[in-house]
Scaffold this motif. Structure first.
Motif, short mmCIF file in Angstrom:
data_model
loop_
_atom_site.label_atom_id
_atom_site.label_comp_id
_atom_site.label_asym_id
_atom_site.label_seq_id
_atom_site.Cartn_x
_atom_site.Cartn_y
_atom_site.Cartn_z
N GLY A 124 14.80 -9.26 0.72
CA GLY A 124 16.71 -10.14 0.86
C GLY A 124 16.46 -11.34 0.97
O GLY A 124 15.62 -12.25 0.83
N VAL A 125 16.96 -11.65 2.32
CA VAL A 125 17.31 -13.07 3.28
C VAL A 125 15.90 -13.26 3.73
O VAL A 125 15.61 -14.97 3.37
N TYR A 126 14.71 -12.65 3.88
CA TYR A 126 13.12 -12.90 3.90
C TYR A 126 12.41 -12.86 2.82
O TYR A 126 11.32 -14.24 3.30
N GLY A 127 13.07 -12.75 1.84
CA GLY A 127 11.98 -13.74 0.24
C GLY A 127 11.27 -13.31 0.06
O GLY A 127 10.84 -14.22 -0.90
N TYR A 128 10.76 -11.46 0.19
CA TYR A 128 9.31 -11.48 -0.20
C TYR A 128 9.50 -10.65 -1.73
O TYR A 128 10.70 -10.18 -2.01
N PRO A 129 8.64 -11.03 -2.09
CA PRO A 129 8.88 -11.24 -3.23
C PRO A 129 8.96 -9.83 -3.85
O PRO A 129 7.98 -9.34 -3.55
N LYS A 130 10.20 -9.45 -4.34
CA LYS A 130 10.01 -7.75 -4.73
C LYS A 130 9.27 -7.29 -5.40
O LYS A 130 9.11 -5.91 -5.18
N ASN A 131 8.25 -7.63 -6.30
CA ASN A 131 7.30 -6.36 -7.05
C ASN A 131 6.15 -6.83 -5.64
O ASN A 131 5.51 -5.41 -5.85
N GLU A 132 5.47 -7.14 -5.18
CA GLU A 132 4.46 -7.44 -4.87
C GLU A 132 5.11 -6.34 -3.39
O GLU A 132 3.77 -5.75 -3.10
N ALA A 133 6.47 -6.53 -2.91
CA ALA A 133 7.00 -5.65 -1.57
C ALA A 133 7.21 -4.14 -2.09
O ALA A 133 6.23 -3.60 -1.43
N SER A 134 7.40 -4.25 -3.41
CA SER A 134 7.34 -2.44 -3.98
C SER A 134 6.26 -1.85 -3.76
O SER A 134 6.36 -0.82 -3.38
N SER A 135 4.80 -3.01 -4.31
CA SER A 135 3.56 -2.37 -4.41
C SER A 135 3.06 -2.33 -2.71
O SER A 135 2.23 -0.52 -2.43
N ILE A 136 2.92 -2.90 -1.44
CA ILE A 136 3.06 -2.49 -0.52
C ILE A 136 3.92 -1.45 0.26
O ILE A 136 2.96 -0.34 0.21
N ALA A 137 5.33 -0.87 -0.27
CA ALA A 137 6.16 -0.06 0.32
C ALA A 137 5.54 1.69 0.28
O ALA A 137 5.44 1.87 1.38
N ILE A 138 4.83 1.20 -1.21
CA ILE A 138 4.53 2.55 -1.61
C ILE A 138 2.95 2.77 -0.65
O ILE A 138 2.87 4.06 -0.28
N LYS A 139 2.57 1.66 -0.92
CA LYS A 139 1.08 2.34 -0.66
C LYS A 139 0.95 2.23 1.11
O LYS A 139 -0.04 3.07 1.19
N ALA A 140 1.70 1.77 1.78
CA ALA A 140 1.65 2.01 3.32
C ALA A 140 2.05 3.64 3.02
O ALA A 140 1.88 4.28 3.86
N VAL A 141 2.79 4.13 2.38
CA VAL A 141 3.64 5.11 2.52
C VAL A 141 2.53 5.98 2.52
O VAL A 141 1.58 7.58 2.66
N ILE A 142 1.94 6.07 1.23
CA ILE A 142 0.65 6.86 0.64
C ILE A 142 -0.23 7.07 1.60
O ILE A 142 -1.01 8.35 1.62
N ASP A 143 -0.39 6.19 2.59
CA ASP A 143 -2.10 5.62 3.37
C ASP A 143 -1.30 7.03 3.96
O ASP A 143 -2.30 6.97 5.04
N PHE A 144 -0.32 6.32 4.60
CA PHE A 144 0.50 7.22 5.84
C PHE A 144 0.56 8.84 5.71
O PHE A 144 0.06 9.54 6.51
N ILE A 145 1.02 9.18 4.33
CA ILE A 145 0.15 11.12 4.26
C ILE A 145 -0.92 11.12 3.67
O ILE A 145 -1.35 11.78 4.66
N ASP A 146 -1.65 10.08 3.82
CA ASP A 146 -3.03 10.69 3.83
C ASP A 146 -3.74 10.55 4.89
O ASP A 146 -3.97 11.93 5.55
N ARG A 147 -3.51 9.86 5.88
CA ARG A 147 -4.06 9.75 7.72
C ARG A 147 -3.22 10.60 8.19
O ARG A 147 -3.49 11.33 8.99
N TYR A 148 -1.64 11.12 8.08
CA TYR A 148 -1.00 11.91 9.25
C TYR A 148 -0.43 13.02 8.31
O TYR A 148 -0.46 14.34 8.80
N GLY A 149 -0.01 12.76 7.62
CA GLY A 149 1.12 14.21 6.69
C GLY A 149 2.41 13.96 7.72
O GLY A 149 3.07 12.46 8.12
N GLU A 150 2.74 15.44 7.65
CA GLU A 150 3.71 15.47 8.64
C GLU A 150 4.85 14.71 8.35
O GLU A 150 5.88 14.34 9.32
N ILE A 151 5.12 14.46 7.01
CA ILE A 151 6.35 13.88 7.01
C ILE A 151 7.05 14.15 6.29
O ILE A 151 5.96 14.71 4.80
N ASP A 152 8.32 15.02 5.73
CA ASP A 152 8.35 16.48 4.64
C ASP A 152 9.70 15.29 3.35
O ASP A 152 8.72 15.44 2.04
N GLU A 153 9.81 14.48 3.63
CA GLU A 153 10.20 13.16 2.67
C GLU A 153 10.89 12.46 2.78
O GLU A 153 10.93 11.42 3.97
#
Ligand code: AR6
Length: 175
Positions: A124-153
């Motif tokens: 939003g205000v911080y201006g990160y390009p949406k397309n790249e930002a969504s890829s980074i968001a998904i990657k971070a979540v997938i990496d976290f699940i790979d490394r730690y799991g422990e989150i239901d949803e």
């Protein structure tokens, strides 16, 4: 809607302050003293108790996360994280944004919170390009699940149809 290993991954369109979930994530700033966008909406909906705790915490560096009550909102906790202000993509913006997601998840698990909702941090205000930002968001979540799991949803909360369509496309491709 989607499942990665043992974690459900959902996409919804709407207002994150309304969710009945363990943790909602706030796209805050370094001061943690409130602002516009989703930050303003969270402080308005949650009431003064959140600001009181934020003042006691005393701020948060970019890419890190801090936890407070959710006040009057139906969620249990707010995880405040600070995404980067996007300049030209050469100021470690990607790493900071990735860390904002990853460290929010870490803090959730540390507090035994099992379900968490994210807004589209920094776009939003911080201006990160949406397309790249969504890829980074998904990657971070997938990496976290790979490394730690422990989150239901994990729920990605899109505030606009454009964001919803973007995440929809990416989640279908990656999960
Ligand atoms: N629910 C879900 N998403 C929302 C909501 C909501 N109620 N309201 C806005 N969004 P922004 P940033 C979306 O600007 O870019 C604040 O002043 C919005 O459409 O809230 O990280 C802070 O104090 C966008 O997709 O956060 C900081 O100073 C996304 O949330 C600064 O803004 C993030 O937009 C942080 O900027």
């Amino acid at each position: 809607m989607y499942k990665y290993k043992d974690t459900k991954i959902n996409l919804i369109k709407g207002d994150i302050t309304k969710l009945e979930i363990d943790a909602i994530v706030n796209a805050a700033n370094n001061s943690l003293l409130g602002g516009g966008g989703v930050d303003g909406a969270i402080h308005r909906a949650g009431g003064g108790e959140i600001l009181k705790e934020c003042k006691e915490i005393g701020g948060c560096p970019t890419g890190e996360a801090r936890i407070t009550t959710a006040g009057k909102m139906p969620s249990k906790k707010v995880i405040h994280t600070v995404g980067p202000i996007y300049k030209d993509g050469k100021q470690n913006e990607e790493e900071f944004l990735y860390n904002a997601y990853f460290n929010s998840l870490k803090l959730a698990v540390k507090n035994k919170l099992k379900t968490i909702a994210f807004p589209s941090i920094s776009t939003g205000v911080y201006g990160y390009p949406k397309n790249e930002a969504s890829s980074i968001a998904i990657k971070a979540v997938i990496d976290f699940i790979d490394r730690y799991g422990e989150i239901d949803e994990v729920i990605f909360v899109a505030f606009s149809q454009e964001d919803y369509d973007l995440y929809y496309k990416k989640l279908n491709k990656n999960i």
